[in-house]
Write an enzyme that holds these catalytic residues in place. Structure first.
Site, PDB file in Angstrom:
ATOM      1  N   GLU A   1      -1.239   1.354  -1.818  1.00 53.38           N
ATOM      2  CA  GLU A   1      -1.761   0.999  -3.912  1.00 53.38           C
ATOM      3  C   GLU A   1      -3.205   1.873  -3.821  1.00 53.38           C
ATOM      4  O   GLU A   1      -2.655   2.407  -5.585  1.00 53.38           O
ATOM      5  CB  GLU A   1      -1.874  -0.732  -3.895  1.00 53.38           C
ATOM      6  CG  GLU A   1      -0.626  -1.118  -3.859  1.00 53.38           C
ATOM      7  CD  GLU A   1      -0.931  -2.062  -2.251  1.00 53.38           C
ATOM      8  OE1 GLU A   1       0.250  -3.125  -2.514  1.00 53.38           O
ATOM      9  OE2 GLU A   1      -1.394  -1.632  -1.462  1.00 53.38           O
TER      10      GLU A   1
ATOM     11  N   CYS B   1      -1.449  -7.693  -2.216  1.00 50.02           N
ATOM     12  CA  CYS B   1      -3.474  -8.124  -1.829  1.00 50.02           C
ATOM     13  C   CYS B   1      -3.911  -8.162  -3.417  1.00 50.02           C
ATOM     14  O   CYS B   1      -3.358  -7.712  -3.975  1.00 50.02           O
ATOM     15  CB  CYS B   1      -3.205  -8.234  -0.311  1.00 50.02           C
ATOM     16  SG  CYS B   1      -4.587  -6.988  -1.274  1.00 50.02           S
TER      17      CYS B   1
END
Length: 158
Positions: free
Chosen positions: A56, A84
């Site tokens: 990401e 996360c």
């Protein structure tokens, strides 16, 4: 639109397979703007020896460069595993419009599993979330990876 969304998630899955080939946890990501993929990323933490080398974050960095702005307000991220806490924070900070998640991560996910950092009312931006697109395929890739990893560790001990 569903066909387009599946196409984007399949590209994220393709990115995850690049990570798998490097013996990295197979997580892949793409960012889409105005119907076009503008950035791709896959997990490279071990390869780059860098905690920040998540799929990401790599994709956000590339998308920001491509757009010429840190704000990605008109973009959608497609990611094979729930982000996360670090990545979820970066997604909020980038002002991403939407995140489409394939598989959820009950042990570390921060888009609804452990926490939902993407939609906290206390923050100045909330991100739309869609879950479950190609979930079985993405989860199977992760399961296969960890099964192989456990077998390698078992053989190394013998």
């Amino acid at each position: 639109m569903a066909g387009q969304e599946e196409k984007y998630m399949r590209e994220a899955l393709r990115q995850a397979k690049k990570a798998y080939a490097l013996e990295e946890v197979p997580i892949g990501c793409v960012i889409v703007r105005e119907g076009k993929i503008i950035a791709r990323g896959y997990n490279r933490r071990n390869t780059d020896k860098n905690t920040l080398a998540h799929a990401e974050l790599t994709a956000i960095k590339k998308a920001s460069k491509r757009c010429g702005d840190w704000r990605l307000e008109d973009c959608t991220m497609y990611v094979t595993l729930e982000p996360c806490q670090m990545c979820a924070g970066a997604i909020v900070q980038s002002r991403m419009q939407k995140v489409v998640i394939a598989a959820m991560n009950p042990k570390a996910g921060c888009a609804g599993s452990v926490l939902n950092l993407l939609q906290m009312a206390q923050f100045n931006h909330q991100v739309e979330i869609e879950q479950g697109l190609l979930e079985a395929e993405c989860a199977a890739l992760l399961s296969s990876f960890f099964k192989e990893l456990r077998e390698k560790k078992r053989k190394a001990v013998q």
